[in-house]
Design a protein around this motif. Structure first.
Motif, mmCIF file in Angstrom:
data_model
loop_
_atom_site.group_PDB
_atom_site.id
_atom_site.type_symbol
_atom_site.label_atom_id
_atom_site.label_comp_id
_atom_site.label_asym_id
_atom_site.label_seq_id
_atom_site.Cartn_x
_atom_site.Cartn_y
_atom_site.Cartn_z
ATOM 1 N N PRO A 277 0.860 -1.305 0.125
ATOM 2 C CA PRO A 277 0.020 0.123 0.025
ATOM 3 C C PRO A 277 1.039 1.132 0.102
ATOM 4 N N LEU A 278 1.800 1.147 0.900
ATOM 5 C CA LEU A 278 2.761 2.403 0.720
ATOM 6 C C LEU A 278 3.699 2.442 -0.438
ATOM 7 N N ARG A 279 3.999 1.494 -0.843
ATOM 8 C CA ARG A 279 4.895 1.413 -2.402
ATOM 9 C C ARG A 279 3.854 1.832 -3.268
ATOM 10 N N LEU A 280 2.793 1.758 -3.328
ATOM 11 C CA LEU A 280 1.764 2.406 -4.604
ATOM 12 C C LEU A 280 1.691 3.788 -4.374
ATOM 13 N N GLU A 281 1.568 4.077 -3.076
ATOM 14 C CA GLU A 281 1.191 5.567 -2.573
ATOM 15 C C GLU A 281 2.401 6.484 -3.044
ATOM 16 N N ILE A 282 3.629 5.834 -2.829
ATOM 17 C CA ILE A 282 4.838 6.523 -3.394
ATOM 18 C C ILE A 282 4.872 6.572 -4.555
ATOM 19 N N TRP A 283 4.774 5.477 -5.450
ATOM 20 C CA TRP A 283 5.038 5.405 -6.916
ATOM 21 C C TRP A 283 3.901 6.623 -7.438
ATOM 22 N N ASP A 284 2.602 6.610 -6.804
ATOM 23 C CA ASP A 284 1.740 7.411 -7.465
ATOM 24 C C ASP A 284 2.279 8.863 -7.318
ATOM 25 N N ARG A 285 3.118 9.327 -6.156
ATOM 26 C CA ARG A 285 3.540 10.358 -5.950
ATOM 27 C C ARG A 285 4.532 10.826 -7.123
ATOM 28 N N CYS A 286 5.394 9.528 -7.374
ATOM 29 C CA CYS A 286 6.535 9.701 -8.409
ATOM 30 C C CYS A 286 6.086 10.293 -9.752
ATOM 31 N N GLY A 287 4.788 9.951 -10.117
ATOM 32 C CA GLY A 287 4.511 10.321 -11.247
ATOM 33 C C GLY A 287 3.775 11.645 -11.228
ATOM 34 N N ALA A 288 3.459 11.977 -10.076
ATOM 35 C CA ALA A 288 2.463 13.392 -10.001
ATOM 36 C C ALA A 288 3.613 14.534 -9.089
#
Ligand SMILES: NC(=O)c1ccc[n+]([C@@H]2O[C@H](COP(=O)([O-])OP(=O)(O)OC[C@H]3O[C@@H](n4cnc5c(N)ncnc54)[C@H](OP(=O)(O)O)[C@@H]3O)[C@@H](O)[C@H]2O)c1
Length: 329
Positions: A277-288
């Motif tokens: 869950p945290l991994r997905l949140e961080i990757w989302d921020r990496c693209g935003a």
């Protein structure tokens, strides 16, 4: 079907590495077979390619802790052929064949759909190093960091974690300082948004004083050692030091005073087993909001599999700058 891979091998005193041809039947067990498009070189890959690195758990091994590409086939219904995906960390490139190959097969539990806002190439220009920079910033923000609190320092600033952190912080509106041992690369850091440059000596100096003048609201620290001790002595009241690495050493000496008199937070940053869950949140921020400006034109350079030997040698000497992409297309 055969594919090219970079393989390291060790048997007794004999150590070898190089590009070789493997067959699909050499792939490990796993749910998702990926046609790798891009990988990248991280410090850990340098260790994996060193006979004394103690990173690889069984030989022969294909290193590469990062990969991105297209699903070729999947026994897990969550992933469809042609879908673009990213895998970093877990046992990739250490105990399970990694990203320095045209083909990879991994457990579905390791696979992340390519985040919105990133191409496979951009995701690897970030890779484990950029993800770690993002995680460092995210965790400091959870502890109250904001641009209004003051300047944030990034150590080892020209490296993979460092350069991506400088650009991410600057994009978020932080005042960013960078420390570096590379006197020739101050302009590189200014181009990424650093407004103050400190020398490696200044941030690794030993001191008998338990605390010094409060300077930093936060610190992204992939260097460790005496540098972490310096950061703890100079972090402002309520600030955070996010420690991710050890290029400057594993041990440091400190006192309790920054913690009990200034409420400083010492944050451990770990990307390899980061929960999904945290991994997905961080990757989302990496693209935003954390997508670094200058990622492709200033931070990233490219090599092919044939360039891996030279790059892993240089990364262990602290000589690389920014991020090095490996083109597997
Ligand atoms: N915890 C995690 O999950 C995680 C994830 C990624 C990386 N890491 C760790 O973070 C560290 C950095 O990784 P990276 O991929 O960014 O490596 P990198 O690209 O090689 O960058 C490391 C930087 O550290 C500085 N440095 C090198 N030797 C040094 C020394 N002897 N003393 C002080 N500074 C030195 C250099 O920057 P300057 O020349 O600018 O000073 C170098 O560019 C490594 O220890 C790596 O294992 C941990």
């Amino acid at each position: 079907m055969s594919y090219r891979a970079f393989v390291v091998n060790k048997s007794g005193e004999d150590f070898s590495m190089g590009v070789t041809q493997l067959d699909e039947k050499d792939l490990p067990s796993g749910d998702v077979t990926i046609r790798v498009e891009w990988s990248s070189v991280n410090y850990k890959d340098g260790l994996a390619c060193s006979p004394t690195g103690r990173v690889i758990r069984s030989y022969p091994m294909t290193p590469g802790v990062d990969l991105a590409g297209k699903v070729q086939s999947s026994t897990d219904s969550r992933f469809k052929p042609g879908e673009e995906v990213v895998v970093i960390g877990y046992e990739l490139g250490t105990a399970h064949p990694g990203g320095f190959a045209e083909l990879a097969r991994v457990p579905a539990a390791w696979v992340v759909p390519l985040p919105a806002g990133l191409t496979t190439k951009e995701s690897m220009a970030l890779g484990t190093a950029g993800f770690t920079a993002a995680l460092s910033i995210h965790q400091m923000e959870r502890c109250g960091l904001s641009p209004a609190n003051g300047a944030v320092i990034v150590t080892g600033a020209t490296g993979g974690v460092g350069s991506t952190a400088v650009s991410m912080l600057s994009g978020l509106g932080y005042t960013v300082a960078g420390s570096t041992g590379k006197a020739t690369e101050h302009q590189f850091l200014r181009d990424l948004g650093a407004t103050e440059i400190l020398t490696r000596e200044e941030v690794s100096a030993e001191s008998t004083r338990p605390m010094e003048t409060e300077r930093w609201a936060g610190a992204v620290d992939p260097v460790g050692g005496a540098t972490t001790a310096y950061l703890l002595r100079t972090t402002k009241y309520g600030g955070s030091v996010a420690v991710s690495g050890l290029t400057g050493g594993g041990a440091f000496s400190t006192t309790v005073f920054p913690f009990i008199l200034r409420g400083v937070n010492l944050l451990g940053i770990e990307s390899v087993m980061c929960p999904m869950p945290l991994r997905l949140e961080i990757w989302d921020r990496c693209g935003a909001d954390l997508k670094p400006r200058g990622l492709m034109d200033t931070i990233a350079t490219e090599i092919g599999l044939d360039g891996v030997v030279e790059t892993v040698t240089r990364i262990l000497r602290g000589e690389t700058k920014g991020r090095v992409l490996v083109d597997l297309r």
